[in-house]
Design a protein around this motif. Structure first.
Motif, PDB file in Angstrom:
ATOM      1  N   ASN A  25      18.424 -18.073  53.614  1.00  0.00           N
ATOM      2  CA  ASN A  25      18.722 -19.445  54.033  1.00  0.00           C
ATOM      3  C   ASN A  25      19.211 -19.478  55.477  1.00  0.00           C
ATOM      4  O   ASN A  25      18.775 -20.311  56.282  1.00  0.00           O
ATOM      5  CB  ASN A  25      19.773 -20.067  53.116  1.00  0.00           C
ATOM      6  CG  ASN A  25      19.251 -20.383  51.728  1.00  0.00           C
ATOM      7  OD1 ASN A  25      18.049 -20.500  51.516  1.00  0.00           O
ATOM      8  ND2 ASN A  25      20.149 -20.512  50.782  1.00  0.00           N
ATOM      9  N   ASP A  37      17.576 -22.385  49.202  1.00  0.00           N
ATOM     10  CA  ASP A  37      17.588 -22.003  47.793  1.00  0.00           C
ATOM     11  C   ASP A  37      19.026 -21.777  47.345  1.00  0.00           C
ATOM     12  O   ASP A  37      19.855 -21.258  48.100  1.00  0.00           O
ATOM     13  CB  ASP A  37      16.775 -20.724  47.574  1.00  0.00           C
ATOM     14  CG  ASP A  37      15.292 -20.933  47.795  1.00  0.00           C
ATOM     15  OD1 ASP A  37      14.763 -21.942  47.307  1.00  0.00           O
ATOM     16  OD2 ASP A  37      14.662 -20.099  48.474  1.00  0.00           O
ATOM     17  N   SER A  74      17.008 -19.110  40.455  1.00  0.00           N
ATOM     18  CA  SER A  74      16.980 -19.619  41.808  1.00  0.00           C
ATOM     19  C   SER A  74      16.292 -20.978  41.821  1.00  0.00           C
ATOM     20  O   SER A  74      15.213 -21.139  41.250  1.00  0.00           O
ATOM     21  CB  SER A  74      16.234 -18.647  42.738  1.00  0.00           C
ATOM     22  OG  SER A  74      16.199 -19.145  44.054  1.00  0.00           O
ATOM     23  N   ARG A  75      16.928 -21.940  42.464  1.00  0.00           N
ATOM     24  CA  ARG A  75      16.380 -23.289  42.550  1.00  0.00           C
ATOM     25  C   ARG A  75      16.387 -23.762  43.998  1.00  0.00           C
ATOM     26  O   ARG A  75      17.322 -23.477  44.747  1.00  0.00           O
ATOM     27  CB  ARG A  75      17.192 -24.263  41.690  1.00  0.00           C
ATOM     28  CG  ARG A  75      17.144 -23.986  40.195  1.00  0.00           C
ATOM     29  CD  ARG A  75      17.925 -25.033  39.425  1.00  0.00           C
ATOM     30  NE  ARG A  75      17.397 -26.375  39.643  1.00  0.00           N
ATOM     31  CZ  ARG A  75      17.962 -27.471  39.147  1.00  0.00           C
ATOM     32  NH1 ARG A  75      19.070 -27.383  38.430  1.00  0.00           N
ATOM     33  NH2 ARG A  75      17.433 -28.645  39.376  1.00  0.00           N
ATOM     34  N   THR A  76      15.348 -24.499  44.361  1.00  0.00           N
ATOM     35  CA  THR A  76      15.245 -25.022  45.720  1.00  0.00           C
ATOM     36  C   THR A  76      15.930 -26.372  45.803  1.00  0.00           C
ATOM     37  O   THR A  76      15.756 -27.230  44.937  1.00  0.00           O
ATOM     38  CB  THR A  76      13.768 -25.160  46.136  1.00  0.00           C
ATOM     39  OG1 THR A  76      13.128 -23.882  46.063  1.00  0.00           O
ATOM     40  CG2 THR A  76      13.655 -25.683  47.556  1.00  0.00           C
ATOM     41  N   LYS A 184       7.931 -22.171  45.630  1.00  0.00           N
ATOM     42  CA  LYS A 184       7.911 -22.001  47.078  1.00  0.00           C
ATOM     43  C   LYS A 184       6.893 -20.944  47.473  1.00  0.00           C
ATOM     44  O   LYS A 184       6.815 -19.865  46.876  1.00  0.00           O
ATOM     45  CB  LYS A 184       9.299 -21.622  47.585  1.00  0.00           C
ATOM     46  CG  LYS A 184       9.412 -21.515  49.095  1.00  0.00           C
ATOM     47  CD  LYS A 184      10.833 -21.220  49.538  1.00  0.00           C
ATOM     48  CE  LYS A 184      11.731 -22.428  49.408  1.00  0.00           C
ATOM     49  NZ  LYS A 184      13.062 -22.194  50.051  1.00  0.00           N
TER      50      LYS A 184
END
Length: 258
Positions: A25, A37, A74-76, A184
């Motif tokens: 990031n 993320d 993991s999430r955006t 992604k």
């Protein structure tokens, strides 16, 4: 590996994975259209019935290393970034929801990264050379042999692209009912995941010409988070060393004759 060391090592690996995400990031702080993320973890342990049950620190003693594990999710974060004015007529930003559509070699992808340009053939393309899609397909801004300096390119808030007063296309801006299913690709591009619904056209989207949406990343927040992660990782390293020293001392004492 002892159960105590396994528990501490699992927690240290979780911190390591979190550091990778935060570092990525931070590395994309100045990348247009990048979406940060967020990572979360949940530890599980087999209960007496042999079924997985969530556990939280301080973790209980595991009956065996195989009975304890940590899952990483993991999430955006699709929250918008700030708009930076560039003055470049081919830098575009979407105000509100939605994604630009581009045609990659692997199929159609979606992005908030709007630093476009014109190809040698006069097509509107991404930095990777992928065509930017309009309502009618690829958008041709100019003929291949035209004088680029003589082009007066304007793009309205409705995405209609005009060259020297003549309409040449309208940007295709789409959105998804649920962005959780997007995967992604190449940092700033997304593709629908399995079971993801079809994108819906955004008729009320507003385009800002001469602006870029920057990454939704806050440097100070990430630096603070990195310090916290390093401290957590080091604490579990100390736990592992302490357990290893105790095990070594126990082995030494057992082998000593009185």
């Amino acid at each position: 590996m002892s159960g105590d060391i396994y528990l501490a090592a699992s927690a240290a690996l979780a911190y390591e994975k979190r550091l990778e995400v935060v570092a990525n990031n931070l590395a994309n702080l100045n990348t247009a259209g990048f979406k940060r993320d967020n990572v979360s973890f949940q530890a599980y342990m087999l209960n007496s019935a042999g079924s997985p049950a969530p556990v939280s620190p301080p973790y209980p003693q595991a009956a065996s290393p195989e009975s304890f594990w940590v899952e990483c999710n993991s999430r955006t974060d699709f929250s918008p970034g700030f708009l930076r004015q560039t003055g470049n007529p081919f830098d575009l930003a979407i105000n509100g929801k939605g994604f630009f559509s581009v045609q990659s070699p692997d199929g159609e992808l979606y992005t908030r990264r709007g630093n476009f340009s014109i190809s040698q053939e006069g097509m509107l393309i991404t930095q990777e050379g992928w065509p930017v899609m309009g309502d009618g397909g690829e958008i041709r801004v100019a003929a291949g042999n035209s004088n680029r300096r003589a082009l007066d390119v304007t793009i309205g808030e409705d995405g209609v692209l005009q060259v020297n007063g003549n309409k040449v296309g309208r940007l295709r801006v789409s959105d998804f009912q649920a962005t959780d299913g997007l995967t992604k690709v190449n940092g700033c591009y997304f593709k629908p995941g399995a079971g993801q619904g079809a994108p819906e056209p955004m008729e009320d989207s507003r385009i800002s010409q001469g602006f870029l949406e920057m990454a939704n990343v806050e440097a100070v927040q990430l630096m603070t988070e990195m310090i916290e992660i390093h401290r957590g990782y080091e604490s579990y390293q100390r736990v592992i060393r302490a357990i290893d020293d105790l095990n070594s001392k126990s082995i030494s004492d057992v082998g000593r004759t009185s």
